[in-house]
Design an enzyme around this catalytic site. Structure first.
Site, PDB file in Angstrom:
ATOM      1  N   GLU A  82      -6.735  -5.815   7.885  1.00  0.00           N
ATOM      2  CA  GLU A  82      -6.149  -4.688   7.687  1.00  0.00           C
ATOM      3  C   GLU A  82      -5.799  -4.775   9.224  1.00  0.00           C
ATOM      4  O   GLU A  82      -6.353  -5.642  10.273  1.00  0.00           O
ATOM      5  CB  GLU A  82      -6.762  -3.273   7.858  1.00  0.00           C
ATOM      6  CG  GLU A  82      -6.311  -2.691   5.839  1.00  0.00           C
ATOM      7  CD  GLU A  82      -7.381  -1.198   6.020  1.00  0.00           C
ATOM      8  OE1 GLU A  82      -6.511  -0.650   5.594  1.00  0.00           O
ATOM      9  OE2 GLU A  82      -8.398  -0.919   5.537  1.00  0.00           O
ATOM     10  N   ASP A  88     -12.023   0.380   1.173  1.00  0.00           N
ATOM     11  CA  ASP A  88     -11.394   0.540   1.630  1.00  0.00           C
ATOM     12  C   ASP A  88     -11.961   0.308   3.021  1.00  0.00           C
ATOM     13  O   ASP A  88     -13.344   1.226   3.042  1.00  0.00           O
ATOM     14  CB  ASP A  88     -10.236   1.448   1.680  1.00  0.00           C
ATOM     15  CG  ASP A  88      -8.994   1.494   2.733  1.00  0.00           C
ATOM     16  OD1 ASP A  88      -8.855   0.356   3.189  1.00  0.00           O
ATOM     17  OD2 ASP A  88      -8.528   2.316   3.110  1.00  0.00           O
ATOM     18  N   GLU A 129       1.512  -0.853  -0.089  1.00  0.00           N
ATOM     19  CA  GLU A 129      -0.640  -0.167  -0.337  1.00  0.00           C
ATOM     20  C   GLU A 129       0.660   1.532   0.147  1.00  0.00           C
ATOM     21  O   GLU A 129       1.837   1.480   0.651  1.00  0.00           O
ATOM     22  CB  GLU A 129      -1.102  -0.625   1.271  1.00  0.00           C
ATOM     23  CG  GLU A 129      -1.528   1.092   1.290  1.00  0.00           C
ATOM     24  CD  GLU A 129      -2.892   1.334   2.111  1.00  0.00           C
ATOM     25  OE1 GLU A 129      -3.389   2.689   2.467  1.00  0.00           O
ATOM     26  OE2 GLU A 129      -2.800   0.921   3.512  1.00  0.00           O
ATOM     27  N   GLU A 176      -7.460   2.469  -3.529  1.00  0.00           N
ATOM     28  CA  GLU A 176      -8.190   1.864  -2.809  1.00  0.00           C
ATOM     29  C   GLU A 176      -9.522   3.075  -2.527  1.00  0.00           C
ATOM     30  O   GLU A 176      -8.595   3.736  -2.215  1.00  0.00           O
ATOM     31  CB  GLU A 176      -7.398   1.648  -1.823  1.00  0.00           C
ATOM     32  CG  GLU A 176      -6.584   0.756  -1.778  1.00  0.00           C
ATOM     33  CD  GLU A 176      -5.859   0.126  -0.092  1.00  0.00           C
ATOM     34  OE1 GLU A 176      -5.827   1.046   0.262  1.00  0.00           O
ATOM     35  OE2 GLU A 176      -5.101  -0.858  -0.348  1.00  0.00           O
ATOM     36  N   ASN A 197      -4.407   4.662  -2.591  1.00  0.00           N
ATOM     37  CA  ASN A 197      -5.609   5.626  -1.939  1.00  0.00           C
ATOM     38  C   ASN A 197      -5.849   6.850  -2.692  1.00  0.00           C
ATOM     39  O   ASN A 197      -5.756   7.595  -2.916  1.00  0.00           O
ATOM     40  CB  ASN A 197      -5.098   6.561  -0.548  1.00  0.00           C
ATOM     41  CG  ASN A 197      -5.065   5.138   0.589  1.00  0.00           C
ATOM     42  OD1 ASN A 197      -6.018   4.326   1.441  1.00  0.00           O
ATOM     43  ND2 ASN A 197      -3.363   4.606   0.971  1.00  0.00           N
TER      44      ASN A 197
END
Length: 402
Positions: free
Chosen positions: A354, A297, A177, A267, A235
């Site tokens: 996560e 997400d 990520e 995400e 993101n």
């Protein structure tokens, strides 16, 4: 008899049970024990005796009940901590636990009914021997100056950092990520909390995204040349889907870096997608047509809409870390994880967990059928060169172990 320098209030409407609780607390050596049969009486007593260390609190009673009492003392600070003692069902008591936390009260525990003296002793000992709580800073967080943020963006002081995603079974790294850190020339690493709101307010999120894409795709190519294929995940805010440049800019970047859309994931948090307009849907479809993966997400953190999940073209769910933090103590979190895994399988979507911070969490997630995850137990976010060195060291270690 031990001496506990504690002032305890017992809030219980049943006279016999209140008497049992008071006698237990005195047997355990509490310095002062006060008692009340409802919330009104308890509040009046607090006005007389002052703040108490612990309130042993029933919830269901005539007059002012325990819920309203907790609301009142949450605002006044007259109770330092709470022990719940109630015969209500476990799911209702769990909801009260969340309520206590939201009121800013310390929940020592839930002893249910009937009371057990050892359980009560353990909780009182926990309060008496807890470390001093750090005082919050007086000054509120100050956001970075807009001019400084713009300069940082222009001078590429905003750098992509990378947190690996793992296969929980094999430990294999399957992607990263991409996160953002401000490497300030004099102040060191600055938290995103201090500059991301400024970027959003100034309409600079797209500029940051394209900078991160350039940086991360370069790192991806370097990793691939060393034999480490990585999917890179970025993101993306829902508002950015309205940009007509997103798909075309990404297509150009992928071509220049000689990589494919399947190596990139975007995400998006679910909160911004509940009312996605047609332009946003078009962008999502274009990204999927390019082969990119789309991940929803922090799933479960907002008011999830299963209908929207079915309508939008996602192929990955990232389950919010709060479910993992409460996995050990909240049976419903375990059920939510299992249900999300089943939902993902039914919809043909992979599920990433996560916030994995301990090996115990990893093992429990494996038992539930989880496959993919990320968190501090595996690796913390790191800059580009550290990531490449870390991947090489892992590969060398695995080779030497064979």
């Amino acid at each position: 008899m031990p001496d506990l320098p504690l002032h305890v209030l017992v809030l219980e409407d049943h006279a016999f049970q209140r008497s049992v609780a008071v006698n237990m607390l005195r047997t355990l050596g509490c310095r002062e024990v006060f008692e009340a049969s409802d919330g009104d009486q308890a509040l009046a007593m607090l006005q007389t005796v002052g703040t108490v260390d612990v309130a042993l609190c029933d919830l269901q009673m005539e007059g002012m009940d325990g819920l309203e009492f907790l609301q009142r003392v949450g605002a006044t600070g007259q109770v330092k901590s709470v022990i719940i003692s109630s015969s209500l069902s476990a799911d209702l008591r769990r909801a009260v636990h969340q309520m206590v936390a939201l009121l800013g009260l310390e929940l020592l525990g839930d002893v249910g009914k009937p009371l057990h003296i050892q359980m009560l002793a353990d909780l009182l000992d926990k309060f008496a021997n807890r470390p001093a709580m750090p005082q919050p800073p007086d000054a509120a967080i100050t956001l970075a100056d807009e001019g400084a943020v713009r300069q940082a963006l222009a001078e590429q002081q905003l750098q992509a950092w990378y947190q690996p995603k793992f296969n929980l079974h094999s430990g294999e790294v399957c992607g990263v990520e991409v996160l953002c850190r401000w490497l300030h020339p004099t102040q060191g690493v600055i938290s995103p909390a201090l500059f991301m709101p400024v970027l959003e307010r100034c309409g600079l999120l797209d500029e940051l995204l394209f900078l991160q894409l350039e940086q991360a795709l370069t790192v991806q190519r370097r990793a691939r040349e060393r034999g480490f294929p990585l999917n890179v995940a970025f993101n993306l805010q829902a508002v950015q889907l309205a940009s007509g440049e997103l798909a075309s800019t990404l297509r150009s970047l992928l071509a220049r870096h000689r990589t494919c859309g399947a190596s990139v994931t975007f995400e998006l948090t679910e909160s911004g997608l509940l009312e996605a307009p047609a332009t946003s849907l078009e962008s999502l479809v274009r990204l999927r047509m390019m082969g990119c993966r789309l991940s929803i997400d922090d799933f479960g953190a907002g008011f999830s809409s299963l209908q929207r999940l079915c309508q939008l073209p996602f192929n990955e769910i990232k389950l919010d870390a709060d479910f993992i933090r409460n996995l050990e103590h909240e049976p419903r979190c375990r059920a939510a994880i299992s249900s999300t895994l089943a939902l993902g399988e039914t919809l043909g979507m992979s599920v990433v967990i996560e916030g994995i911070e301990t090996d115990a969490q990893r093992r429990e997630l494996l038992a539930l059928g989880c496959t993919l995850g990320q968190g501090y137990w595996y690796a913390r976010p790191m800059p580009a060169d550290d990531l490449l060195n870390w991947l090489q060291q892992r590969s060398d270690q695995q080779s030497s172990d064979e």
